[in-house]
Design a protein around this motif. Structure first.
Motif, PDB file in Angstrom:
ATOM      1  N   GLU A   1     -12.057  58.683 -24.939  1.00 47.77           N
ATOM      2  CA  GLU A   1     -11.451  57.562 -24.209  1.00 47.77           C
ATOM      3  C   GLU A   1     -11.503  56.262 -24.990  1.00 47.77           C
ATOM      4  N   TYR A   2     -12.185  56.256 -26.124  1.00 47.20           N
ATOM      5  CA  TYR A   2     -12.329  55.068 -26.954  1.00 47.20           C
ATOM      6  C   TYR A   2     -12.557  55.540 -28.379  1.00 47.20           C
ATOM      7  N   ALA A   3     -12.558  54.624 -29.324  1.00 48.37           N
ATOM      8  CA  ALA A   3     -12.754  54.986 -30.730  1.00 48.37           C
ATOM      9  C   ALA A   3     -13.885  54.143 -31.300  1.00 48.37           C
ATOM     10  N   ILE A   4     -15.049  54.786 -31.499  1.00 47.57           N
ATOM     11  CA  ILE A   4     -16.193  54.086 -32.091  1.00 47.57           C
ATOM     12  C   ILE A   4     -16.622  54.744 -33.405  1.00 47.57           C
ATOM     13  N   ASN A   5     -15.830  55.697 -33.878  1.00 48.81           N
ATOM     14  CA  ASN A   5     -16.009  56.243 -35.227  1.00 48.81           C
ATOM     15  C   ASN A   5     -14.643  56.704 -35.720  1.00 48.81           C
ATOM     16  N   PRO A   6     -14.480  56.926 -37.029  1.00 51.88           N
ATOM     17  CA  PRO A   6     -13.155  57.238 -37.574  1.00 51.88           C
ATOM     18  C   PRO A   6     -12.555  58.561 -37.103  1.00 51.88           C
ATOM     19  N   TRP A   7     -13.349  59.427 -36.512  1.00 55.47           N
ATOM     20  CA  TRP A   7     -12.847  60.722 -36.074  1.00 55.47           C
ATOM     21  C   TRP A   7     -12.198  60.649 -34.691  1.00 55.47           C
ATOM     22  N   MET A   8     -12.456  59.611 -33.939  1.00 61.52           N
ATOM     23  CA  MET A   8     -12.019  59.521 -32.550  1.00 61.52           C
ATOM     24  C   MET A   8     -10.615  58.917 -32.461  1.00 61.52           C
ATOM     25  N   ASP A   9      -9.730  59.599 -31.739  1.00 65.42           N
ATOM     26  CA  ASP A   9      -8.371  59.122 -31.497  1.00 65.42           C
ATOM     27  C   ASP A   9      -8.053  59.339 -30.025  1.00 65.42           C
ATOM     28  N   PRO A  10      -8.112  58.272 -29.201  1.00 65.76           N
ATOM     29  CA  PRO A  10      -7.849  58.440 -27.765  1.00 65.76           C
ATOM     30  C   PRO A  10      -6.457  58.990 -27.468  1.00 65.76           C
ATOM     31  N   GLY A  11      -5.542  58.904 -28.423  1.00 68.34           N
ATOM     32  CA  GLY A  11      -4.206  59.432 -28.211  1.00 68.34           C
ATOM     33  C   GLY A  11      -4.079  60.920 -28.466  1.00 68.34           C
ATOM     34  N   LEU A  12      -5.134  61.542 -28.987  1.00 64.33           N
ATOM     35  CA  LEU A  12      -5.109  62.968 -29.281  1.00 64.33           C
ATOM     36  C   LEU A  12      -5.619  63.757 -28.070  1.00 64.33           C
ATOM     37  N   PRO A  13      -4.856  64.707 -27.563  1.00 58.86           N
ATOM     38  CA  PRO A  13      -5.292  65.444 -26.374  1.00 58.86           C
ATOM     39  C   PRO A  13      -6.595  66.202 -26.610  1.00 58.86           C
ATOM     40  N   VAL A  14      -7.429  66.254 -25.576  1.00 62.39           N
ATOM     41  CA  VAL A  14      -8.689  66.991 -25.603  1.00 62.39           C
ATOM     42  C   VAL A  14      -8.641  68.053 -24.522  1.00 62.39           C
TER      43      VAL A  14
END
Length: 285
Positions: free
Chosen positions: A36-49
């Motif tokens: 739901e947020y990006a606090i490291n370079p691997w996180m993309d809130p726009g990418l489905p989980v």
């Protein structure tokens, strides 16, 4: 199939009953997992989980740990804390003494209280929440009679001094410089009391020199295996549970006398986590 449990490795274990000391681990089901947020370079809130896949992969990890003879305790997940599955970040435990994390980012701050409540209910007698910014076993890795501690992105060097006072082990400070490897447990894994594996390019030059001095026979990961989170691994001293994509590292471990146990973990990696992130070791001795 979401988990590979390496049946040949398990057969070898049965013939060597002393291999791999029994450990106690704390895990948390990813029932509220999301990016739901990006606090490291691997996180993309726009990418489905896919939470169902994440839960299946997490269950595979828990099953592997139990199959290796280890005890798995569970921390109840709480709504609004999508990263609670990464229990390793919540505390560091040495000889029954608990130093609960003080997270850098507000999005994860609530996890500290959840961990503290669990340790109180589990009757751990020496439980302290860190005064300094400290992200638990993410950055404080117990390696025999020392703690390897990272700075650079999450945990501060002041937290290293606090950890040494509270946990009673000497701390070796190591600076991380690549934001993709924002926690120590993404760049280095403790294999046993005297051996580690790590990715040299994640560290500042002084840290690389210190690691070469302390661990001249360390396993060095390639860039592709590091990017596959191969160093975010759980070792009991013999078996090393690591992402299945880190095939080269698995071969290096096998050549060094360890038993690699690969697991599928791609869904949880979308939040910048691997097997070790999901496993907090509860050391009573």
């Amino acid at each position: 199939m979401d988990t590979v449990t390496a049946p040949a490795a398990h057969a070898r274990t049965r013939t060597r009953p002393g291999a791999g000391a029994r450990r106690r681990y704390l895990l948390c089901p990813p029932e509220h997992f999301a990016v739901e947020y990006a606090i490291n370079p691997w996180m993309d809130p726009g990418l489905p989980v896919d939470r169902a896949v994440a839960l299946r992969q997490w269950r595979g990890l828990a099953a592997v740990l139990r199959s290796l003879g280890h005890r798995v305790d569970l921390l109840a997940p709480e709504p609004g804390l999508p990263d609670m599955v990464f229990t390793a970040n919540g505390a560091t435990v040495v000889a029954g003494r608990v130093l609960v994390a003080n997270f850098r980012h507000r999005q994860r701050a609530g996890e500290s209280a959840a961990h503290r409540r669990w340790f109180a209910a589990a009757r751990f007698r020496q439980v302290r929440t860190a005064a300094e910014v400290n992200e638990g076993e993410g950055d404080l890795l117990v390696a025999g009679r020392r703690i390897l501690a990272a700075s650079g992105f999450r945990t501060t060097t002041a937290a290293h001094r606090e950890a040494q006072r509270v946990l009673g082990l000497p701390v070796v400070s190591l600076e991380l410089t690549d934001p993709r490897y924002y926690h120590l447990d993404t760049a280095l894994a403790v294999l046993d009391d005297t051996r580690v594996m790590y990715y040299p390019d994640a560290f500042a030059p002084a840290a690389r020199r210190e690691l070469r001095r302390l661990y001249p026979d360390a396993i060095l990961a390639t860039a592709p295996d590091a990017a596959a989170f191969g160093l975010n691994a759980v070792s009991d001293g013999r078996h090393v549970v690591l992402p299945a994509d880190a095939r080269g590292l698995a071969g290096q471990l096998r050549a060094a006398g360890f038993v690699p146990v690969p697991v599928q973990f791609a869904e949880l990696r979308k939040a910048g986590g691997g097997p070790k992130c999901c496993v907090l070791e509860l050391r009573s001795q």
